[in-house]
Scaffold this motif. Sequence first.
Motif, PDB file in Angstrom:
ATOM      1  N   ARG A  13      -2.350 -31.737  42.064  1.00  0.00           N
ATOM      2  CA  ARG A  13      -0.929 -31.552  42.386  1.00  0.00           C
ATOM      3  C   ARG A  13      -0.328 -30.379  41.606  1.00  0.00           C
ATOM      4  NH1 ARG A  13      -1.309 -37.436  42.154  1.00  0.00           N
ATOM      5  NH2 ARG A  13      -1.199 -38.180  44.297  1.00  0.00           N
ATOM      6  N   GLN A  14      -0.712 -30.253  40.342  1.00  0.00           N
ATOM      7  CA  GLN A  14      -0.216 -29.137  39.528  1.00  0.00           C
ATOM      8  C   GLN A  14      -0.727 -27.804  40.062  1.00  0.00           C
ATOM      9  OE1 GLN A  14      -1.562 -30.099  35.591  1.00  0.00           O
ATOM     10  NE2 GLN A  14      -0.018 -31.691  35.288  1.00  0.00           N
ATOM     11  N   ALA A  15      -1.984 -27.772  40.466  1.00  0.00           N
ATOM     12  CA  ALA A  15      -2.581 -26.533  40.964  1.00  0.00           C
ATOM     13  C   ALA A  15      -1.996 -26.128  42.316  1.00  0.00           C
ATOM     14  CB  ALA A  15      -4.090 -26.685  41.077  1.00  0.00           C
ATOM     15  N   ARG A  16      -1.655 -27.099  43.142  1.00  0.00           N
ATOM     16  CA  ARG A  16      -1.175 -26.765  44.482  1.00  0.00           C
ATOM     17  C   ARG A  16       0.308 -26.372  44.503  1.00  0.00           C
ATOM     18  NH1 ARG A  16      -0.281 -32.458  47.736  1.00  0.00           N
ATOM     19  NH2 ARG A  16       1.400 -33.105  46.363  1.00  0.00           N
ATOM     20  N   LYS A  17       1.057 -26.753  43.480  1.00  0.00           N
ATOM     21  CA  LYS A  17       2.499 -26.488  43.487  1.00  0.00           C
ATOM     22  C   LYS A  17       2.831 -25.010  43.680  1.00  0.00           C
ATOM     23  CE  LYS A  17       6.740 -27.601  41.076  1.00  0.00           C
ATOM     24  NZ  LYS A  17       7.367 -28.285  39.968  1.00  0.00           N
ATOM     25  N   PRO A  18       2.271 -24.091  42.877  1.00  0.00           N
ATOM     26  CA  PRO A  18       2.593 -22.678  43.115  1.00  0.00           C
ATOM     27  C   PRO A  18       1.998 -22.156  44.423  1.00  0.00           C
ATOM     28  CG  PRO A  18       0.974 -22.873  41.353  1.00  0.00           C
ATOM     29  CD  PRO A  18       1.439 -24.259  41.688  1.00  0.00           C
ATOM     30  N   LEU A  19       0.896 -22.742  44.860  1.00  0.00           N
ATOM     31  CA  LEU A  19       0.289 -22.316  46.123  1.00  0.00           C
ATOM     32  C   LEU A  19       1.176 -22.693  47.301  1.00  0.00           C
ATOM     33  CD1 LEU A  19      -3.399 -23.392  45.367  1.00  0.00           C
ATOM     34  CD2 LEU A  19      -2.423 -21.086  45.235  1.00  0.00           C
ATOM     35  N   LEU A  20       1.754 -23.884  47.247  1.00  0.00           N
ATOM     36  CA  LEU A  20       2.689 -24.294  48.300  1.00  0.00           C
ATOM     37  C   LEU A  20       3.941 -23.426  48.299  1.00  0.00           C
ATOM     38  CD1 LEU A  20       2.469 -28.193  48.258  1.00  0.00           C
ATOM     39  CD2 LEU A  20       2.031 -26.701  50.206  1.00  0.00           C
ATOM     40  N   ALA A  21       4.432 -23.087  47.121  1.00  0.00           N
ATOM     41  CA  ALA A  21       5.618 -22.221  47.033  1.00  0.00           C
ATOM     42  C   ALA A  21       5.331 -20.860  47.659  1.00  0.00           C
ATOM     43  CB  ALA A  21       6.052 -22.066  45.580  1.00  0.00           C
ATOM     44  N   ALA A  22       4.149 -20.327  47.401  1.00  0.00           N
ATOM     45  CA  ALA A  22       3.779 -19.034  47.991  1.00  0.00           C
ATOM     46  C   ALA A  22       3.653 -19.146  49.510  1.00  0.00           C
ATOM     47  CB  ALA A  22       2.474 -18.539  47.384  1.00  0.00           C
ATOM     48  N   PHE A  27       5.579 -18.443  55.066  1.00  0.00           N
ATOM     49  CA  PHE A  27       6.061 -19.112  56.278  1.00  0.00           C
ATOM     50  C   PHE A  27       7.414 -18.533  56.708  1.00  0.00           C
ATOM     51  CE2 PHE A  27       8.426 -22.555  58.344  1.00  0.00           C
ATOM     52  CZ  PHE A  27       7.544 -22.922  59.349  1.00  0.00           C
ATOM     53  N   GLN A  28       8.324 -18.399  55.759  1.00  0.00           N
ATOM     54  CA  GLN A  28       9.658 -17.859  56.065  1.00  0.00           C
ATOM     55  C   GLN A  28       9.562 -16.429  56.597  1.00  0.00           C
ATOM     56  OE1 GLN A  28      12.160 -19.342  56.621  1.00  0.00           O
ATOM     57  NE2 GLN A  28      12.594 -20.947  55.184  1.00  0.00           N
ATOM     58  N   ARG A  29       8.723 -15.629  55.972  1.00  0.00           N
ATOM     59  CA  ARG A  29       8.559 -14.239  56.433  1.00  0.00           C
ATOM     60  C   ARG A  29       7.983 -14.202  57.841  1.00  0.00           C
ATOM     61  NH1 ARG A  29       6.394 -11.810  50.749  1.00  0.00           N
ATOM     62  NH2 ARG A  29       8.447 -11.588  49.818  1.00  0.00           N
ATOM     63  N   ALA A  30       7.041 -15.084  58.122  1.00  0.00           N
ATOM     64  CA  ALA A  30       6.455 -15.137  59.458  1.00  0.00           C
ATOM     65  C   ALA A  30       7.500 -15.563  60.485  1.00  0.00           C
ATOM     66  CB  ALA A  30       5.264 -16.090  59.466  1.00  0.00           C
ATOM     67  N   LEU A  31       8.343 -16.509  60.117  1.00  0.00           N
ATOM     68  CA  LEU A  31       9.409 -16.938  61.032  1.00  0.00           C
ATOM     69  C   LEU A  31      10.376 -15.796  61.315  1.00  0.00           C
ATOM     70  CD1 LEU A  31      10.428 -20.527  59.846  1.00  0.00           C
ATOM     71  CD2 LEU A  31       9.269 -19.884  61.958  1.00  0.00           C
ATOM     72  N   ALA A  39      -1.565 -20.858  61.310  1.00  0.00           N
ATOM     73  CA  ALA A  39      -2.510 -20.835  60.186  1.00  0.00           C
ATOM     74  C   ALA A  39      -1.813 -21.226  58.889  1.00  0.00           C
ATOM     75  CB  ALA A  39      -3.137 -19.452  60.051  1.00  0.00           C
ATOM     76  N   ILE A  40      -0.595 -20.768  58.712  1.00  0.00           N
ATOM     77  CA  ILE A  40       0.160 -21.101  57.501  1.00  0.00           C
ATOM     78  C   ILE A  40       0.437 -22.595  57.458  1.00  0.00           C
ATOM     79  CG2 ILE A  40       2.301 -20.698  56.218  1.00  0.00           C
ATOM     80  CD1 ILE A  40       2.419 -17.935  57.650  1.00  0.00           C
ATOM     81  N   VAL A  41       0.832 -23.154  58.578  1.00  0.00           N
ATOM     82  CA  VAL A  41       1.106 -24.586  58.655  1.00  0.00           C
ATOM     83  C   VAL A  41      -0.157 -25.382  58.328  1.00  0.00           C
ATOM     84  CG1 VAL A  41       1.719 -26.462  60.240  1.00  0.00           C
ATOM     85  CG2 VAL A  41       3.033 -24.332  60.255  1.00  0.00           C
ATOM     86  N   ALA A  42      -1.295 -24.951  58.846  1.00  0.00           N
ATOM     87  CA  ALA A  42      -2.559 -25.649  58.573  1.00  0.00           C
ATOM     88  C   ALA A  42      -2.926 -25.567  57.092  1.00  0.00           C
ATOM     89  CB  ALA A  42      -3.671 -25.053  59.426  1.00  0.00           C
ATOM     90  N   GLU A  43      -2.710 -24.400  56.483  1.00  0.00           N
ATOM     91  CA  GLU A  43      -3.019 -24.236  55.060  1.00  0.00           C
ATOM     92  C   GLU A  43      -2.100 -25.102  54.196  1.00  0.00           C
ATOM     93  OE1 GLU A  43      -2.669 -20.024  54.565  1.00  0.00           O
ATOM     94  OE2 GLU A  43      -4.545 -19.639  55.620  1.00  0.00           O
ATOM     95  N   LYS A  44      -0.821 -25.164  54.561  1.00  0.00           N
ATOM     96  CA  LYS A  44       0.112 -26.010  53.814  1.00  0.00           C
ATOM     97  C   LYS A  44      -0.279 -27.481  53.940  1.00  0.00           C
ATOM     98  CE  LYS A  44       4.514 -25.230  53.950  1.00  0.00           C
ATOM     99  NZ  LYS A  44       5.886 -24.938  54.341  1.00  0.00           N
TER     100      LYS A  44
END
Length: 81
Positions: A13-22, A27-31, A39-44
């Motif tokens: 959970r600690q390792a994924r937190k900054p990855l999810l933020a990125a 995701f926002q830029r793609a929108l 692909a972003i949705v699948a990775e998240k």
Amino acid sequence: MDKARDIHRDKVRQARKPLLAAKDVEFQRALETGADISAIVAEKQALRDSPAAAAISAATNVDELKAAWDTDLLGLSPYLP
């Protein structure tokens, strides 16, 4: 082993937190640009699912638990010296 699995899941959970933020930024830029977000949705989703990985639950000793770290998804293992 139950406590070790809980600790491992917390590390995930600690390792994924900054990855999810990125990924949220990506995701926002793609929108904004109308790019494909599938692909972003699948990775998240993979990051969200990572603490529930079957390898974590199946681990019967600490070495198996350490090996359950998904370096492709989460990056370097916190167990490396």
